[in-house]
Structures are given as structure tokens and as C-alpha cells.
Design a protein around this motif. Structure first.
Motif, mmCIF file in Angstrom:
data_model
loop_
_atom_site.group_PDB
_atom_site.id
_atom_site.type_symbol
_atom_site.label_atom_id
_atom_site.label_comp_id
_atom_site.label_asym_id
_atom_site.label_seq_id
_atom_site.Cartn_x
_atom_site.Cartn_y
_atom_site.Cartn_z
ATOM 1 N N ARG A 145 36.154 -10.493 -16.050
ATOM 2 C CA ARG A 145 35.039 -10.996 -16.843
ATOM 3 C C ARG A 145 35.217 -12.457 -17.239
ATOM 4 N NH1 ARG A 145 32.379 -6.638 -20.849
ATOM 5 N NH2 ARG A 145 30.703 -8.128 -20.526
ATOM 6 N N ASP A 146 36.297 -13.078 -16.822
ATOM 7 C CA ASP A 146 36.445 -14.519 -16.968
ATOM 8 C C ASP A 146 35.705 -15.143 -15.785
ATOM 9 O OD1 ASP A 146 37.148 -17.122 -17.369
ATOM 10 O OD2 ASP A 146 39.320 -16.810 -17.235
ATOM 11 N N PHE A 147 34.386 -15.219 -15.907
ATOM 12 C CA PHE A 147 33.537 -15.491 -14.753
ATOM 13 C C PHE A 147 33.710 -16.890 -14.166
ATOM 14 C CE2 PHE A 147 31.049 -12.172 -17.073
ATOM 15 C CZ PHE A 147 31.280 -11.159 -16.158
ATOM 16 N N LEU A 148 34.187 -17.837 -14.960
ATOM 17 C CA LEU A 148 34.412 -19.163 -14.397
ATOM 18 C C LEU A 148 35.471 -19.133 -13.305
ATOM 19 C CD1 LEU A 148 34.231 -21.545 -17.483
ATOM 20 C CD2 LEU A 148 32.520 -21.157 -15.702
ATOM 21 N N ARG A 149 36.322 -18.094 -13.319
ATOM 22 C CA ARG A 149 37.347 -17.994 -12.283
ATOM 23 C C ARG A 149 36.765 -17.534 -10.948
ATOM 24 N NH1 ARG A 149 42.890 -15.470 -14.266
ATOM 25 N NH2 ARG A 149 43.536 -16.549 -12.342
ATOM 26 N N ALA A 150 35.472 -17.279 -10.912
ATOM 27 C CA ALA A 150 34.819 -17.043 -9.622
ATOM 28 C C ALA A 150 34.985 -18.255 -8.717
ATOM 29 C CB ALA A 150 33.343 -16.734 -9.824
ATOM 30 N N ALA A 151 35.150 -19.441 -9.325
ATOM 31 C CA ALA A 151 35.384 -20.641 -8.521
ATOM 32 C C ALA A 151 36.657 -20.522 -7.698
ATOM 33 C CB ALA A 151 35.458 -21.869 -9.427
ATOM 34 N N GLU A 152 37.651 -19.771 -8.206
ATOM 35 C CA GLU A 152 38.869 -19.545 -7.431
ATOM 36 C C GLU A 152 38.553 -18.772 -6.159
ATOM 37 O OE1 GLU A 152 41.982 -17.817 -9.817
ATOM 38 O OE2 GLU A 152 41.411 -19.013 -11.562
ATOM 39 N N GLY A 153 37.660 -17.814 -6.280
ATOM 40 C CA GLY A 153 37.245 -17.069 -5.100
ATOM 41 C C GLY A 153 36.494 -17.935 -4.110
ATOM 42 N N ALA A 154 35.643 -18.817 -4.634
ATOM 43 C CA ALA A 154 34.908 -19.713 -3.746
ATOM 44 C C ALA A 154 35.863 -20.642 -2.997
ATOM 45 C CB ALA A 154 33.893 -20.514 -4.557
ATOM 46 N N ASN A 155 36.873 -21.165 -3.712
ATOM 47 C CA ASN A 155 37.858 -22.022 -3.045
ATOM 48 C C ASN A 155 38.625 -21.253 -1.972
ATOM 49 O OD1 ASN A 155 37.363 -24.407 -4.490
ATOM 50 N ND2 ASN A 155 38.709 -23.790 -6.152
#
Length: 231
Positions: free
Chosen positions: A84-94
Motif C-alpha cells: 500500500r506504499d503506492f509510490l513504490r510502484a515506480a520501482e516496478g516501472a523501473n
């Protein structure tokens, strides 16, 4: 809405409405074979699912294999927390972007299939839409990578509701090769309130529908731009 929306808004708005608590058991992603496969699936799981490609991802891959006309298929599970720390979705995008760029460079004849469910769909939105680094996403994909991506399949995508349209409309490079499916009144991707629908993409037949679309793309079928599975 258009692709001019900054990725920061896309990730925050899209991921913030994704439901957690979907801690559903899922088989691990297939291990790389070491040789270039005919097809490389890159799938991002949903919020709360254990490491791997998740229930929806596995249902999609299982439906795709028998439709792929004997093609070898490898599966890569996007490496990111899916919490639920949704900003870490950027890690998935990277992670997804770097994997896809490496695959395109080292296996140029491999057909790449991108996929994601729920928060994972927002991850795929990011790499398909963003053209410049922003909000932790530092690895936008060069336009030439799109030539190596045969198809995109996303499920329960928050952008449908929050950004006013599916990925088919948001991405000039990938929209025509995308199927973006919403299960009935799933509140993550529609204005409905059927919370249970968000976890029933396999049971509803939408993962099979997506697999049929992708198989058609892999076989060289003309792009399909209509969205027949939306609620």
C-alpha cells in the motif's frame, strides 16, 4: 484525458485506489530458460499478492500457452513491493522497463508481452505512457522498444476510472496493441461498487479473453482497438 498528464499523477491517482488485502496464493513465475524465447511475458502482480505474477497473471499465462501455436513462452515477474506504499510502484516501472529494454537488445526476435493487474496495471501504464523521468521512475523506455512489444494486457486498471479512459487511449505507442479489461462493476476500474469483481478476472473469463487477443497479436493479426470487456 491525454498522455500529457504527468506520470506522478498517473501513479498516485491510479495506485491509490487499488484495494489491498488480495493476499491470494500464486505460483512463482517461470524461470528463464537461458535461451531467447519466442515470447517473453512481463507481468506485474496486484496489491498484496505474494512475489510472482499473482493469480490473475498466472490465469492469463495458463490461458495463453495453449493458444500460442507451439511458441516457447518465458515469464518474468516484475520485481516490486506491491504494497500500500503506492509510490513504490515506480520501482516496478523501473524494473519492468529495464527488463524489457534488455530483452529487446539481447533477444531482438523475441515477441514481448506486457501485462499487469490492479496496481500492476498502473506499473504497466507508467512504462507505456511516460516519456520522461518523474517521481522515482527513472527508466522511460525508448520509442524503439515498442517495436519489440507485440501486445499489452492489463486487468482492473485504475486509469480507466481516474484518468477517463483505458490504456488503449492513453498510449500512442502501445494503445493499438493493448487490451484493457474491467470486470463488470469492479470499483477500481469503473464507477461500480462490486468489490468482489476485482478478484475474479480469471473466473469471469477475462484472462482467457486477453490471452485470445494476445495470441492473435502474436500470430500477426491486425491490432484490435475496441475494449469489449469493460464494465
Amino acid at each position: 484525458m491525454t498522455t500529457k498528464l504527468p506520470l506522478s499523477r498517473l501513479l498516485i491517482m491510479a495506485a491509490a485506489v487499488v484495494f489491498s488485502g488480495l493476499t491470494l496464493a500464486a505460483p512463482a513465475a517461470a524461470a528463464p530458460t537461458g535461451a531467447c524465447p519466442d515470447v517473453q511475458v512481463v507481468f506485474a502482480r496486484g496489491t498484496g499478492e505474494p512475489a510472482g505474477i499473482g493469480r490473475v497473471g498466472q490465469s492469463f499465462v495458463d490461458a495463453l500457452r495453449p493458444l500460442a501455436s507451439g511458441k516457447s513462452i518465458d515469464v518474468y515477474a516484475v520485481n516490486y513491493p506491491a504494497t500500500r506504499d503506492f509510490l513504490r510502484a515506480a520501482e516496478g516501472a523501473n524494473d519492468a522497463s529495464l527488463f524489457v529494454q534488455n530483452m529487446a537488445a539481447t533477444c531482438p526476435d523475441t515477441s514481448i508481452v506486457l501485462g499487469g493487474y490492479s496496481q500492476g496495471a498502473a506499473v504497466i501504464d507508467a512504462i507505456a505512457v511516460a516519456q520522461t523521468p518523474t517521481l522515482g521512475f527513472t527508466q522511460p523506455m525508448p520509442a524503439t522498444v515498442a517495436d519489440h512489444v507485440a501486445a499489452v494486457a492489463v486487468f482492473g486498471n485504475p486509469s480507466i476510472r481516474l484518468l477517463g479512459g483505458p490504456l488503449t487511449a492513453l498510449s500512442p505507442l502501445y494503445g493499438s496493441k493493448t487490451i484493457d479489461l474491467c470486470n463488470g462493476a469492479d470499483p477500481v476500474c469503473s464507477n461500480g461498487n462490486d468489490v468482489a469483481a476485482h478478484s475474479l478476472y480469471g473466473e469471469s473469463g477475462l484472462t482467457t479473453q486477453a490471452a485470445q487477443f494476445v495470441a492473435g497479436r502474436l500470430a500477426g493479426a491486425a491490432p484490435i482497438t475496441t475494449l469489449s470487456g469493460r464494465g
